[in-house]
Design a protein around this motif. Sequence first.
Motif, PDB file in Angstrom:
ATOM      1  N   GLN A   1       0.280  -1.090   0.445  1.00 40.85           N
ATOM      2  CA  GLN A   1      -0.069  -0.040  -0.059  1.00 40.85           C
ATOM      3  C   GLN A   1       0.585   1.485   0.071  1.00 40.85           C
ATOM      4  O   GLN A   1       2.022   1.217   0.693  1.00 40.85           O
ATOM      5  CB  GLN A   1      -0.865  -0.067   1.071  1.00 40.85           C
ATOM      6  CG  GLN A   1      -1.570  -1.470   1.096  1.00 40.85           C
ATOM      7  CD  GLN A   1      -2.959  -1.178   2.552  1.00 40.85           C
ATOM      8  OE1 GLN A   1      -3.362   0.215   2.809  1.00 40.85           O
ATOM      9  NE2 GLN A   1      -3.295  -1.775   3.125  1.00 40.85           N
TER      10      GLN A   1
ATOM     11  N   LEU B   1       2.802   4.658   1.423  1.00 39.56           N
ATOM     12  CA  LEU B   1       2.811   5.060   2.364  1.00 39.56           C
ATOM     13  C   LEU B   1       3.315   7.426   2.255  1.00 39.56           C
ATOM     14  O   LEU B   1       3.793   7.111   1.396  1.00 39.56           O
ATOM     15  CB  LEU B   1       4.301   4.587   2.805  1.00 39.56           C
ATOM     16  CG  LEU B   1       4.340   3.075   3.235  1.00 39.56           C
ATOM     17  CD1 LEU B   1       6.023   2.799   2.827  1.00 39.56           C
ATOM     18  CD2 LEU B   1       3.080   2.857   3.960  1.00 39.56           C
ATOM     19  N   SER B   2       2.891   7.354   2.890  1.00 42.18           N
ATOM     20  CA  SER B   2       3.292   8.789   3.392  1.00 42.18           C
ATOM     21  C   SER B   2       4.910   9.476   3.031  1.00 42.18           C
ATOM     22  O   SER B   2       5.311   8.166   3.548  1.00 42.18           O
ATOM     23  CB  SER B   2       2.751   9.372   4.200  1.00 42.18           C
ATOM     24  OG  SER B   2       3.344   9.310   5.400  1.00 42.18           O
TER      25      SER B   2
ATOM     26  N   VAL C   1       6.497   8.360   6.315  1.00 40.98           N
ATOM     27  CA  VAL C   1       6.668   6.934   7.009  1.00 40.98           C
ATOM     28  C   VAL C   1       7.562   6.071   5.848  1.00 40.98           C
ATOM     29  O   VAL C   1       8.089   4.903   6.368  1.00 40.98           O
ATOM     30  CB  VAL C   1       4.644   6.470   6.685  1.00 40.98           C
ATOM     31  CG1 VAL C   1       5.135   4.864   6.958  1.00 40.98           C
ATOM     32  CG2 VAL C   1       4.067   6.866   8.299  1.00 40.98           C
ATOM     33  N   ASP C   2       7.877   6.321   4.643  1.00 39.15           N
ATOM     34  CA  ASP C   2       8.412   5.912   3.697  1.00 39.15           C
ATOM     35  C   ASP C   2       9.955   5.938   4.513  1.00 39.15           C
ATOM     36  O   ASP C   2      10.761   5.285   4.435  1.00 39.15           O
ATOM     37  CB  ASP C   2       7.651   6.349   2.419  1.00 39.15           C
ATOM     38  CG  ASP C   2       8.686   5.693   1.742  1.00 39.15           C
ATOM     39  OD1 ASP C   2       9.203   4.618   1.871  1.00 39.15           O
ATOM     40  OD2 ASP C   2       9.030   6.034  -0.052  1.00 39.15           O
TER      41      ASP C   2
ATOM     42  N   SER D   1      -4.377  -0.465   8.669  1.00 43.34           N
ATOM     43  CA  SER D   1      -3.674   0.634   8.486  1.00 43.34           C
ATOM     44  C   SER D   1      -2.932   0.398   8.967  1.00 43.34           C
ATOM     45  O   SER D   1      -2.341   1.647   8.798  1.00 43.34           O
ATOM     46  CB  SER D   1      -4.715   1.403   8.727  1.00 43.34           C
ATOM     47  OG  SER D   1      -4.818   2.009  10.662  1.00 43.34           O
ATOM     48  N   ARG D   2      -1.932  -0.631   9.184  1.00 45.92           N
ATOM     49  CA  ARG D   2      -0.729  -0.257   9.671  1.00 45.92           C
ATOM     50  C   ARG D   2       0.461  -1.322   9.418  1.00 45.92           C
ATOM     51  O   ARG D   2      -0.054  -1.997   8.011  1.00 45.92           O
ATOM     52  CB  ARG D   2      -0.656  -1.348  10.977  1.00 45.92           C
ATOM     53  CG  ARG D   2      -1.282   0.525  11.889  1.00 45.92           C
ATOM     54  CD  ARG D   2      -1.498  -0.766  13.697  1.00 45.92           C
ATOM     55  NE  ARG D   2      -0.081  -0.309  14.139  1.00 45.92           N
ATOM     56  CZ  ARG D   2       0.080   1.634  14.657  1.00 45.92           C
ATOM     57  NH1 ARG D   2      -0.934   2.290  14.524  1.00 45.92           N
ATOM     58  NH2 ARG D   2       1.226   1.693  15.347  1.00 45.92           N
TER      59      ARG D   2
ATOM     60  N   LEU E   1       0.186   3.328   8.297  1.00 49.97           N
ATOM     61  CA  LEU E   1       0.164   4.069   6.582  1.00 49.97           C
ATOM     62  C   LEU E   1      -0.097   5.309   6.388  1.00 49.97           C
ATOM     63  O   LEU E   1       1.058   5.633   5.882  1.00 49.97           O
ATOM     64  CB  LEU E   1      -0.484   2.669   5.874  1.00 49.97           C
ATOM     65  CG  LEU E   1      -0.978   1.767   5.936  1.00 49.97           C
ATOM     66  CD1 LEU E   1      -1.830   0.727   5.167  1.00 49.97           C
ATOM     67  CD2 LEU E   1       0.449   1.093   5.914  1.00 49.97           C
ATOM     68  N   GLN E   2      -0.697   6.293   6.683  1.00 48.74           N
ATOM     69  CA  GLN E   2      -0.737   7.820   7.058  1.00 48.74           C
ATOM     70  C   GLN E   2      -1.188   7.959   8.458  1.00 48.74           C
ATOM     71  O   GLN E   2      -1.603   7.730   9.154  1.00 48.74           O
ATOM     72  CB  GLN E   2      -1.874   8.112   5.671  1.00 48.74           C
ATOM     73  CG  GLN E   2      -2.271   7.327   4.890  1.00 48.74           C
ATOM     74  CD  GLN E   2      -1.022   7.814   4.162  1.00 48.74           C
ATOM     75  OE1 GLN E   2      -0.780   8.619   4.434  1.00 48.74           O
ATOM     76  NE2 GLN E   2      -0.428   7.660   2.856  1.00 48.74           N
TER      77      GLN E   2
ATOM     78  N   SER F   1      -2.055  10.740  10.993  1.00 54.91           N
ATOM     79  CA  SER F   1      -2.859  11.729  12.105  1.00 54.91           C
ATOM     80  C   SER F   1      -2.306  13.038  11.568  1.00 54.91           C
ATOM     81  O   SER F   1      -1.465  13.245  11.353  1.00 54.91           O
ATOM     82  CB  SER F   1      -3.195  11.114  12.687  1.00 54.91           C
ATOM     83  OG  SER F   1      -2.161  11.734  13.782  1.00 54.91           O
TER      84      SER F   1
ATOM     85  N   GLN G   1       1.296  14.711  12.122  1.00 53.15           N
ATOM     86  CA  GLN G   1       2.129  15.188  10.725  1.00 53.15           C
ATOM     87  C   GLN G   1       2.356  16.309  11.453  1.00 53.15           C
ATOM     88  O   GLN G   1       3.261  17.292  11.293  1.00 53.15           O
ATOM     89  CB  GLN G   1       1.024  15.260   9.667  1.00 53.15           C
ATOM     90  CG  GLN G   1       0.940  14.011   9.208  1.00 53.15           C
ATOM     91  CD  GLN G   1      -0.035  14.335   8.514  1.00 53.15           C
ATOM     92  OE1 GLN G   1      -0.578  14.770   7.466  1.00 53.15           O
ATOM     93  NE2 GLN G   1       0.453  13.088   7.252  1.00 53.15           N
TER      94      GLN G   1
END
Length: 413
Positions: free
Chosen positions: A305, A307-308, A311-312, A344-345, A402-403, A405, A409
Amino acid sequence: MSTSLERYTERVEQYASRFPRFPRFLDVMMVLALIGSASLGTQLSLPGVTPPDSDKPLEVMLGLSCFVLLKYRTHTRTVVVVVAGVTIAAIARGYLLTPLLLAPLLAAMYWLAVLCDRRTIRMYGLVVTVALLTVNLFSDGMRDLSPVLTVIGPVFWMALPLVGGSLARLRGDYLEAVKARAEHAERTREEEARLRVAEERMRIARELHDVVAHHLALANAQAGTAAHLARSNPEQSRKILDDLTGTTSSALRELKATLGLLRQDDRPDGEGLEPAPGLARLPELVDSYRSAGLEVTVHQEGARQPLSPGVDLTAYRIVQEALTNVAKHASAHAAHVTFTYADSRLLITVSNDGPATAPAPAPASGGFGLRGMRERAQSIGGELCAGPRPEGGFEVTTALPLQPSAAVQGETV
């Protein structure tokens, strides 16, 4: 918001600075004006009504009661009682109840409303007004007038200073609150600025550590392997030395890119800066460790999926640091990296099959090794666990959103 509060506070201070520096002089001038008003009030009477005989002692007391107002700041309640008593005595003597005669009492009631609490204002205002109306209704000069006129006028006059003083007190409280909010906003902004500076320093320290420690550890492993194979396998040794040149070049590029973040304000649109590394560069990372003698296998579970960017980068740096720890501290020659995409993880596991030897502990200063990986994971709302495996070796496990909150951020920007 804080800027507008500061500007408003400055205007308030400028307005306050216009007042003279001699408040006692103003008080004396006020007392003299009230004496004149009270004296003039004793001369007034209704048409066709015989004024009371001149009572010099009472008039003197009425004038002296005005001087009591000089103590309104420290003895507000006492001033009200004294002035009200003298004024009521004058009305009982037959003087006409007019705003001029009431001027000293109105001034005392005004300062009562400004300086005292609401309960005191209500109690004193009610008692004084009732006493004033009672005496006025039964005084000789008012017997021929309508009770409505003898009640409405005094109540209206007594209400004016109480309302005006209450409004002045509320305005003063509001200005104090505005000033306090501006000061609090200033302190909060300074604290937030210091916090952001500290967070930025920590972030840069983690980036520098990951870049320098990884490449130096990899270069050291490659140099050691090349030295070991120099006699037995010169061709392989030369190949590893070629890879060592690539490792050092990559280290210089990443170091330049990391330090270039500090100068990006001087570069239009980030000119000359490389994009932050991510999992797309994982094959390159794995190949660099293989050239140093560490066999890395990568396994993925679940559909990949997106990734932001944060996170990447975090996922890449954690894998990089975990493999660096394996190369530096473990006696194993193989490491396993597993990516599991669930809901979501993203779950990342890096392990080795060697003896249960943990990486060197992080220094007390923080920002290195396991502590640096844990801080990275927590900065985007993730978690990280590391420790020896029961069957031997060492394992690092991290769970990342994955994204992240919006709140997380905002904190990591």
